[in-house]
Scaffold this motif. Structure first.
Motif, PDB file in Angstrom:
ATOM      1  N   TYR A  33      28.565 -56.500  19.533  1.00  0.00           N
ATOM      2  CA  TYR A  33      28.772 -55.982  18.183  1.00  0.00           C
ATOM      3  C   TYR A  33      29.435 -54.601  18.217  1.00  0.00           C
ATOM      4  O   TYR A  33      30.174 -54.254  17.307  1.00  0.00           O
ATOM      5  CB  TYR A  33      27.455 -55.940  17.403  1.00  0.00           C
ATOM      6  N   LEU A  34      29.185 -53.823  19.272  1.00  0.00           N
ATOM      7  CA  LEU A  34      29.840 -52.520  19.377  1.00  0.00           C
ATOM      8  C   LEU A  34      31.345 -52.666  19.571  1.00  0.00           C
ATOM      9  O   LEU A  34      32.129 -51.888  19.034  1.00  0.00           O
ATOM     10  CB  LEU A  34      29.239 -51.715  20.525  1.00  0.00           C
ATOM     11  N   PHE A  35      31.760 -53.676  20.328  1.00  0.00           N
ATOM     12  CA  PHE A  35      33.188 -53.935  20.505  1.00  0.00           C
ATOM     13  C   PHE A  35      33.834 -54.275  19.167  1.00  0.00           C
ATOM     14  O   PHE A  35      34.869 -53.715  18.811  1.00  0.00           O
ATOM     15  CB  PHE A  35      33.401 -55.076  21.503  1.00  0.00           C
ATOM     16  N   TRP A  36      33.227 -55.210  18.433  1.00  0.00           N
ATOM     17  CA  TRP A  36      33.812 -55.626  17.162  1.00  0.00           C
ATOM     18  C   TRP A  36      33.775 -54.496  16.136  1.00  0.00           C
ATOM     19  O   TRP A  36      34.715 -54.335  15.352  1.00  0.00           O
ATOM     20  CB  TRP A  36      33.102 -56.867  16.630  1.00  0.00           C
ATOM     21  N   LEU A  37      32.725 -53.714  16.137  1.00  0.00           N
ATOM     22  CA  LEU A  37      32.644 -52.572  15.233  1.00  0.00           C
ATOM     23  C   LEU A  37      33.738 -51.559  15.550  1.00  0.00           C
ATOM     24  O   LEU A  37      34.402 -51.047  14.643  1.00  0.00           O
ATOM     25  CB  LEU A  37      31.264 -51.925  15.339  1.00  0.00           C
ATOM     26  N   GLY A  38      33.959 -51.292  16.817  1.00  0.00           N
ATOM     27  CA  GLY A  38      35.021 -50.366  17.220  1.00  0.00           C
ATOM     28  C   GLY A  38      36.395 -50.892  16.866  1.00  0.00           C
ATOM     29  O   GLY A  38      37.261 -50.152  16.398  1.00  0.00           O
ATOM     30  N   LEU A  39      36.623 -52.185  17.108  1.00  0.00           N
ATOM     31  CA  LEU A  39      37.928 -52.788  16.796  1.00  0.00           C
ATOM     32  C   LEU A  39      38.219 -52.746  15.301  1.00  0.00           C
ATOM     33  O   LEU A  39      39.325 -52.382  14.881  1.00  0.00           O
ATOM     34  CB  LEU A  39      37.966 -54.229  17.302  1.00  0.00           C
ATOM     35  N   ILE A  40      37.235 -53.090  14.496  1.00  0.00           N
ATOM     36  CA  ILE A  40      37.413 -53.046  13.036  1.00  0.00           C
ATOM     37  C   ILE A  40      37.667 -51.612  12.585  1.00  0.00           C
ATOM     38  O   ILE A  40      38.519 -51.358  11.724  1.00  0.00           O
ATOM     39  CB  ILE A  40      36.193 -53.664  12.330  1.00  0.00           C
ATOM     40  N   ASN A  41      36.958 -50.666  13.176  1.00  0.00           N
ATOM     41  CA  ASN A  41      37.141 -49.254  12.836  1.00  0.00           C
ATOM     42  C   ASN A  41      38.575 -48.813  13.143  1.00  0.00           C
ATOM     43  O   ASN A  41      39.217 -48.135  12.336  1.00  0.00           O
ATOM     44  CB  ASN A  41      36.125 -48.417  13.603  1.00  0.00           C
ATOM     45  N   VAL A  42      39.085 -49.177  14.304  1.00  0.00           N
ATOM     46  CA  VAL A  42      40.451 -48.806  14.686  1.00  0.00           C
ATOM     47  C   VAL A  42      41.463 -49.444  13.740  1.00  0.00           C
ATOM     48  O   VAL A  42      42.427 -48.792  13.313  1.00  0.00           O
ATOM     49  CB  VAL A  42      40.736 -49.214  16.151  1.00  0.00           C
ATOM     50  N   LEU A  43      41.263 -50.699  13.397  1.00  0.00           N
ATOM     51  CA  LEU A  43      42.199 -51.369  12.485  1.00  0.00           C
ATOM     52  C   LEU A  43      42.187 -50.740  11.097  1.00  0.00           C
ATOM     53  O   LEU A  43      43.241 -50.574  10.477  1.00  0.00           O
ATOM     54  CB  LEU A  43      41.864 -52.857  12.399  1.00  0.00           C
ATOM     55  N   VAL A  44      41.020 -50.372  10.593  1.00  0.00           N
ATOM     56  CA  VAL A  44      40.935 -49.722   9.278  1.00  0.00           C
ATOM     57  C   VAL A  44      41.645 -48.379   9.302  1.00  0.00           C
ATOM     58  O   VAL A  44      42.416 -48.051   8.389  1.00  0.00           O
ATOM     59  CB  VAL A  44      39.458 -49.570   8.842  1.00  0.00           C
ATOM     60  N   ILE A  45      41.439 -47.605  10.355  1.00  0.00           N
ATOM     61  CA  ILE A  45      42.105 -46.307  10.472  1.00  0.00           C
ATOM     62  C   ILE A  45      43.614 -46.487  10.569  1.00  0.00           C
ATOM     63  O   ILE A  45      44.384 -45.738   9.967  1.00  0.00           O
ATOM     64  CB  ILE A  45      41.546 -45.525  11.678  1.00  0.00           C
ATOM     65  N   LEU A  46      44.063 -47.494  11.313  1.00  0.00           N
ATOM     66  CA  LEU A  46      45.501 -47.768  11.424  1.00  0.00           C
ATOM     67  C   LEU A  46      46.102 -48.150  10.070  1.00  0.00           C
ATOM     68  O   LEU A  46      47.178 -47.664   9.703  1.00  0.00           O
ATOM     69  CB  LEU A  46      45.733 -48.884  12.447  1.00  0.00           C
ATOM     70  N   ILE A  47      45.411 -48.992   9.327  1.00  0.00           N
ATOM     71  CA  ILE A  47      45.916 -49.405   8.010  1.00  0.00           C
ATOM     72  C   ILE A  47      45.969 -48.207   7.064  1.00  0.00           C
ATOM     73  O   ILE A  47      46.954 -48.021   6.328  1.00  0.00           O
ATOM     74  CB  ILE A  47      45.046 -50.538   7.445  1.00  0.00           C
ATOM     75  N   ILE A  48      44.949 -47.379   7.061  1.00  0.00           N
ATOM     76  CA  ILE A  48      44.948 -46.180   6.216  1.00  0.00           C
ATOM     77  C   ILE A  48      46.097 -45.248   6.613  1.00  0.00           C
ATOM     78  O   ILE A  48      46.781 -44.703   5.748  1.00  0.00           O
ATOM     79  CB  ILE A  48      43.587 -45.468   6.302  1.00  0.00           C
ATOM     80  N   ASP A  49      46.308 -45.090   7.911  1.00  0.00           N
ATOM     81  CA  ASP A  49      47.387 -44.227   8.403  1.00  0.00           C
ATOM     82  C   ASP A  49      48.749 -44.753   7.982  1.00  0.00           C
ATOM     83  O   ASP A  49      49.631 -43.978   7.602  1.00  0.00           O
ATOM     84  CB  ASP A  49      47.298 -44.108   9.920  1.00  0.00           C
ATOM     85  N   ILE A  50      48.937 -46.073   8.016  1.00  0.00           N
ATOM     86  CA  ILE A  50      50.215 -46.658   7.612  1.00  0.00           C
ATOM     87  C   ILE A  50      50.472 -46.429   6.122  1.00  0.00           C
ATOM     88  O   ILE A  50      51.591 -46.105   5.706  1.00  0.00           O
ATOM     89  CB  ILE A  50      50.236 -48.160   7.958  1.00  0.00           C
ATOM     90  N   PHE A  51      49.431 -46.559   5.283  1.00  0.00           N
ATOM     91  CA  PHE A  51      49.604 -46.352   3.847  1.00  0.00           C
ATOM     92  C   PHE A  51      49.853 -44.878   3.508  1.00  0.00           C
ATOM     93  O   PHE A  51      50.527 -44.569   2.530  1.00  0.00           O
ATOM     94  CB  PHE A  51      48.393 -46.870   3.057  1.00  0.00           C
ATOM     95  N   ILE A  52      49.303 -43.961   4.296  1.00  0.00           N
ATOM     96  CA  ILE A  52      49.529 -42.533   4.054  1.00  0.00           C
ATOM     97  C   ILE A  52      50.965 -42.155   4.375  1.00  0.00           C
ATOM     98  O   ILE A  52      51.590 -41.373   3.671  1.00  0.00           O
ATOM     99  CB  ILE A  52      48.533 -41.685   4.851  1.00  0.00           C
ATOM    100  N   LEU A  53      51.489 -42.712   5.467  1.00  0.00           N
ATOM    101  CA  LEU A  53      52.875 -42.365   5.840  1.00  0.00           C
ATOM    102  C   LEU A  53      53.823 -43.057   4.912  1.00  0.00           C
ATOM    103  O   LEU A  53      54.857 -42.692   4.583  1.00  0.00           O
ATOM    104  CB  LEU A  53      53.142 -42.806   7.294  1.00  0.00           C
TER     105      LEU A  53
END
Length: 53
Positions: A33-53
């Motif tokens: 579950y820590l792997f999946w939690l980390g992966l989802i966290n990274v994807l959410v941050i990436l999506i937010i970063d793409i929308f900001i730029l």
């Protein structure tokens, strides 16, 4: 140790040839579950970063 590893099971053991007292067994970590939690966290941050730029 008997509870973690059944009889005749294979485990990875690492040790120092010059000093065999320095040895350890590579243990299995059952925290997927820590792997999946980390992966989802990274994807959410990436999506937010793409929308900001």
């Amino acid at each position: 140790m008997e509870e973690l590893y059944s009889l005749n099971s294979e485990v990875d053991v690492f040790y120092d040839d010059k000093n065999p007292r320095l040895a350890y067994v590579k243990r299995y970590c059952d925290k997927k579950y820590l792997f999946w939690l980390g992966l989802i966290n990274v994807l959410v941050i990436l999506i937010i970063d793409i929308f900001i730029l």
